[in-house]
Design an enzyme around this catalytic site. Structure first.
Site: not given
Length: 332
Positions: A52, A57, A190, A218, A229, A294-296, A300
């Site tokens: 997505d 963005y 969404q 989302y 964390k 999400g993941a960077r 992750q």
């Protein structure tokens, strides 16, 4: 990985879908393109076939990163979900926000979904993504300055032309969905949904269930707050949207962490992280089709993808829900 069909279509998406807002850097304190591409590839290797994204963005950067990532993947095995209706390059429509781009320059963003704008946005997205079709094309936010039927007629034209495979919306109310359904078949909405934000359960979710529309959730990790964390008083740069979010006030972070500690033993019994347990609970909610996560970086992404490696039975879901409701009954 588990898969589910979007609405009444034959488009099958992964229930964990790669959310690429953070990959675009915008409002997340920057990005590293190679890490983001690696994260998408790592997700795909574990069965996350759906991605997505949106033009806003990173003002095109997220779509370009997704385009780079899918170059080496079989296009018919990947589902691209992108959006339209937020313009940073045109001062027209419903003013959305003042913000800054990744270079720190001021930016005015407008919600605008006029006919010609949608056609242009679609062409721009196809170019950035390096593809000739989009699997799910979603209106990013409602635009009160443009009649919904005009917006949906333009989307229907793109559908007829084969440039998109299905039409969805994002952040739509029940009344707005009812209006849109007079013109097109919507397959999805969404919306924000997490343990800490469940208001769609009142009306939006039941409406979508009645009309065979998928719910794409989302922020299911509530911007990272539900990972366990976060520390009370944690510093965020001014460019990070969490710096002003009330949920990240020290007292709330403390309260959430106390709740997470109560469910940690269950996560450990499943050999899972707290984040994976939170996502598993989210996917267990009736009518919830997909969690966008999400993941960077690859690490992750792998953790997110492995959410479906374990099951939660009914009494375990109930146990989590009871602890959650106890927390929410406490004074904020």
């Amino acid at each position: 990985m588990e898969y589910i069909k979007l609405g009444n279509t034959d488009i099958e998406v992964s229930r964990i879908t790669f959310g690429s807002w953070a990959a675009g850097g915008w409002m997340w304190g920057g990005t590293e393109q190679n890490d983001a591409v690696g994260a998408i590839h790592a997700s795909y290797d574990l069965g996350v076939t759906s991605i997505d994204t949106a033009p806003i963005y990173g003002q095109g950067l997220s779509e370009e990163i997704v385009g780079e990532a899918i170059k080496s993947l079989p296009r018919d095995k990947v589902q691209i979900l992108t959006k339209f209706g937020m313009r940073w390059d045109l001062a027209k429509g419903d003013f959305a926000m003042k913000t800054k781009n990744n270079d720190g320059q001021d930016l005015d963003v407008y919600k605008y979904a006029g006919r010609d704008s949608i056609i242009k946005e679609c062409e721009d997205s196809l170019r950035r993504l390096g593809t000739d079709y989009i699997d799910l094309y979603q209106q990013h936010w409602p635009d009160v300055t443009t009649p919904i039927d005009e917006t949906m007629e333009a989307a229907a034209r793109l559908l007829e032309q084969g440039k998109i495979r299905a039409i969805g919306v994002s952040n739509y109310s029940v009344a707005q969905m009812e209006e849109a359904l007079k013109t097109v078949e919507l397959v999805s909405n969404q919306v924000p949904y997490s343990m800490l934000r469940r208001d769609i359960e009142k009306d939006v979710l039941p409406f979508c269930q009645r009309h065979d529309m998928s719910i794409l959730a989302y922020s299911p990790m509530q911007l990272g707050l539900l990972t366990g964390k976060m520390k009370p008083g944690q510093h965020f740069d001014a460019s990070d949207l969490r710096s002003t979010n009330r949920l990240f006030k020290p007292e709330n972070v403390t309260r959430v962490n106390e709740f997470l500690e109560k469910i940690r033993p269950l996560a450990e019994s499943k050999n899972a992280t707290l984040g994976q347990l939170v996502l598993r609970w989210t996917l267990a909610q009736p009518g919830l089709s997909v969690a966008l996560v999400g993941a960077r970086n690859a690490e992750q992404a792998i953790q997110n993808a492995r959410t479906t490696d374990f099951e939660l039975v009914t009494h375990e879901v109930d146990f989590i829900t009871e602890r959650l409701e106890q927390m929410q009954q406490q004074p904020a």
